[in-house]
Design a protein around this motif. Structure first.
Motif, PDB file in Angstrom:
ATOM      1  N   GLN A 180      -4.758   7.196  -3.913  1.00  0.00           N
ATOM      2  CA  GLN A 180      -3.839   6.159  -4.377  1.00  0.00           C
ATOM      3  C   GLN A 180      -4.031   5.833  -5.852  1.00  0.00           C
ATOM      4  O   GLN A 180      -3.071   5.493  -6.554  1.00  0.00           O
ATOM      5  N   ASP A 190      -2.285   4.781   4.063  1.00  0.00           N
ATOM      6  CA  ASP A 190      -2.457   5.717   2.963  1.00  0.00           C
ATOM      7  C   ASP A 190      -1.721   7.026   3.223  1.00  0.00           C
ATOM      8  O   ASP A 190      -2.232   7.920   3.893  1.00  0.00           O
ATOM      9  N   SER A 246      -5.581   2.111   7.387  1.00  0.00           N
ATOM     10  CA  SER A 246      -4.897   1.997   6.106  1.00  0.00           C
ATOM     11  C   SER A 246      -3.450   2.415   6.314  1.00  0.00           C
ATOM     12  O   SER A 246      -3.040   2.756   7.413  1.00  0.00           O
ATOM     13  N   GLU A 253       0.832  -1.203   0.000  1.00  0.00           N
ATOM     14  CA  GLU A 253       0.000   0.000   0.000  1.00  0.00           C
ATOM     15  C   GLU A 253       0.867   1.254   0.000  1.00  0.00           C
ATOM     16  O   GLU A 253       0.545   2.243  -0.673  1.00  0.00           O
TER      17      GLU A 253
END
Length: 465
Positions: A408, A326, A324, A116
Motif C-alpha cells: 500500500q 489489502d 485487512s 484502505e
C-alpha cells in the motif's frame, strides 16, 4: 489548445488494452470522468491546457483495481476471528457484530474499509452486508460507499435457514421479508454509473429451497444480478446432500439458479462437474485467496476455471476473514496460492493476476466497455505506483513489480471517475485521521457490547486493562 481537467505526464502507463500495451514516457488526459487522450508526452502535452498537471516521471500508472467481494462492516472485527472455522467464526464474531452494530457505526467502519481500498488503488467494489437490522443500516452502508467516491455495488444477505449450521436465529427472517427490503432498496437506489443494488443469497446452507426459488424469481422479475457464496467449504455439499440428495452446484443448476447474472464467491470445493455446469450457464467467479487461507477452507481450482473460460475477478473478502482490505496483498496471494497448489511456478503469471483484478472485474460488473483498461473514451479509473521504497526497487517489469513486490505504501495516487481521491498518499476528500479515530473507539465498544470480545480466545487483552 484543447482544455482538460487533469494531465498526468511522463509516466510509464500499463494500459491493459487488448494488446496489453505498456507505454513509456506517456501522458493521460482526463476531462470530466473520461480519458480523452493517451500517448507519448512529447506529442500529447503541447496539445492540452489542464486545470491540474501532475508530473509522474519515474512512476507507473495502472487501471483501477476492482474488488469483487467484500463485507465492509467486518472492518470492526479485525483480529477477532483467529483460528476459527467458518461456522464458529460466524457464530462468535461476525453474526453478533452484524446484529449489534448501530447505523452510525455501520457508516464509520464501512468508510474505514473504503479508505484502505483507496490506498490500494481500488476504484470499484461489490459489498455484501449481512441482514440489516433496520433500513437505516442499509442507508448508512450505502452512504459510506457514496462518500468514499468508489464505484459500488451494494448487497445484503438473504438467509431464512441454517440454525443447525451456525446461523443464529436473529439473522434470519422469512424470505418475503428480505424481498420487501430489496423492493425498497431498488426503488430508493435505482442503478446509476456509480451505485447499484444487487441481490445476495448467503450460501446454499443458509437458504431454504423455497427461499432460493423466491430469490431467483425476484431477480428475474426485476433484472437484479445476484451474488452467492458457493463452495466456500465442505458444508455446502454436506447440507445439500442432506436436504436435496445431491451436491449444491448440481442442485442449483437443476432449479435454474446458475445463469450469467450470478456471481459465485469462493468456489473452493468445485469439482470438474461443477466447473462444467458453471461454464454451461456462464456463471462468474470471485476468487478470494487470503480469506480462503485465513479460514482454512482450502485452495480453489482457479487454473481449471481459467482454462475452462470462466470470467474471474479478485476479492479481498471481509476484514473479519482477512484482517485487512489489502487488494495489493491479494494480488500476490492469488498467484502464490495457485503456484503452491500445483507445485509448478509456471501455472500462473503476474499478467494473469492483473487481468483478473482489472478486466475480469470489469466483466463481472458488466462494464468492460467502460473500465478495466486505460483507453480513450473509457472512464478515468486508475492508480499510480511510486518507486518510493526498497521493497519495489529495482523495477524491471512493472506488472511483476505490482503483483509480487508492491505494498500500500507504494500507491501514491488513486483516481476514480476522473476525481482524485488520493494524492501523495493523502486522502483528498475525507478526514482520514478522524475517521480512523472514530472507527477504533466504535469497534472496541461494539466488540464489548455484542460479546464477541469475551468469547475470543487470545493471549493479549489490549485496551481492556
Amino acid at each position: 489548445m484543447n482544455t482538460a481537467d487533469i494531465l498526468l505526464s511522463n509516466a510509464l502507463i500499463v494500459t491493459q488494452d487488448e494488446n496489453r500495451s505498456i507505454l513509456p514516457n506517456s501522458s493521460i488526459v482526463i476531462k470530466g470522468n473520461r480519458i480523452i487522450a493517451i500517448g507519448p508526452s512529447m506529442e500529447i502535452d503541447p496539445q492540452y491546457s489542464a486545470s491540474k498537471t501532475v508530473d509522474l516521471r519515474g512512476k507507473i500508472v495502472f487501471p483501477g483495481l476492482i474488488n469483487t467481494h467484500d463485507h465492509l462492516f467486518q472492518v470492526a472485527t479485525k483480529g477477532l476471528g483467529e483460528d476459527m472455522s467458518v461456522q464458529d467464526w460466524v457464530y462468535v464474531v461476525t453474526a453478533p457484530t452484524a446484529a449489534n452494530i448501530s447505523s452510525d457505526e455501520m457508516y464509520t467502519v464501512c468508510l474505514t474499509g473504503c479508505l484502505e481500498l483507496i490506498h490500494c488503488g481500488v476504484t470499484s467494489l461489490i459489498d455484501m452486508n449481512y441482514m440489516a437490522q433496520t433500513f437505516a443500516h442499509h442507508d448508512e452502508n450505502i452512504h459510506a460507499l457514496v462518500d468514499s467516491g468508489l464505484r459500488s455495488i451494494y448487497t445484503s444477505i438473504i438467509s431464512d435457514y441454517g440454525l443447525q449450521y451456525g446461523i443464529p436465529e436473529y439473522l434470519m427472517r422469512p424470505t418475503d421479508w428480505f424481498i420487501d427490503q430489496y423492493d425498497q432498496l431498488i426503488t430508493k437506489y435505482p442503478p446509476t454509473d456509480r451505485l447499484a443494488v444487487w441481490m445476495a443469497v448467503g450460501a446454499p446452507w443458509t437458504v431454504s429451497g423455497e427461499g432460493l426459488d423466491k430469490s431467483l424469481a425476484f431477480s428475474k422479475r426485476t433484472g437484479t444480478p445476484m451474488v452467492m457464496h458457493i463452495g466456500e467449504n465442505w458444508v455446502d455439499n454436506h447440507c445439500s446432500k442432506d436436504r436435496f440428495g445431491m451436491n449444491s452446484v448440481p442442485y442449483l443448476e437443476k432449479i435454474g439458479f446458475l445463469r450469467p447474472e450470478l456471481l459465485a464467491i469462493h468456489c473452493v470445493t468445485l469439482d470438474d462437474e461443477d466447473i462444467a455446469l458453471f461454464v454451461k450457464n456462464n456463471v462468474k467467479v470471485s476468487y478470494n485467496p487470503v480469506s480462503n487461507m485465513y479460514l482454512g477452507n482450502g485452495i480453489p481450482p482457479m487454473m481449471k476455471m481459467r482454462d475452462a473460460g470462466l470470467r474471474i475477478g479478485l476479492g479481498v473478502d471481509g476484514a473479519g476473514s482477512n484482517n485487512s482490505q489489502d487488494m495489493i496483498e491479494t494480488l500476490k496471494m492469488a498467484a502464490l496460492l495457485q503456484k503452491g497448489a500445483a507445485k509448478d511456478p509456471s501455472v500462473i503469471n503476474a499478467q494473469q493476476v492483473l487481468d483478473w483484478a482489472t478486466l475480469g472485474g470489469a466483466q463481472i460488473l458488466g462494464l468492460e466497455d467502460q473500465i478495466g483498461s486505460l483507453e480513450v473514451g473509457k472512464q478515468a479509473d486508475l492508480f499510480v505506483i511510486a518507486p518510493n521504497s526498497a521493497k519495489v526497487v529495482p523495477i524491471h517489469d512493472p506488472v511483476a513489480t505490482l503483483v509480487y513486490s508492491c505494498g500500500q505504501e507504494n500507491v501514491e495516487m488513486t483516481i476514480a471517475n476522473g476525481v482524485i481521491l488520493m494524492q501523495d498518499g493523502i486522502i483528498q476528500h475525507l478526514d482520514e485521521a478522524e475517521i480512523l479515530r472514530q472507527c477504533q473507539e466504535m469497534s472496541l465498544a461494539l466488540a464489548e457490547r455484542c460479546g464477541s470480545d469475551s468469547k475470543v480466545k487470545r493471549t493479549w487483552k489490549g485496551n481492556r486493562a
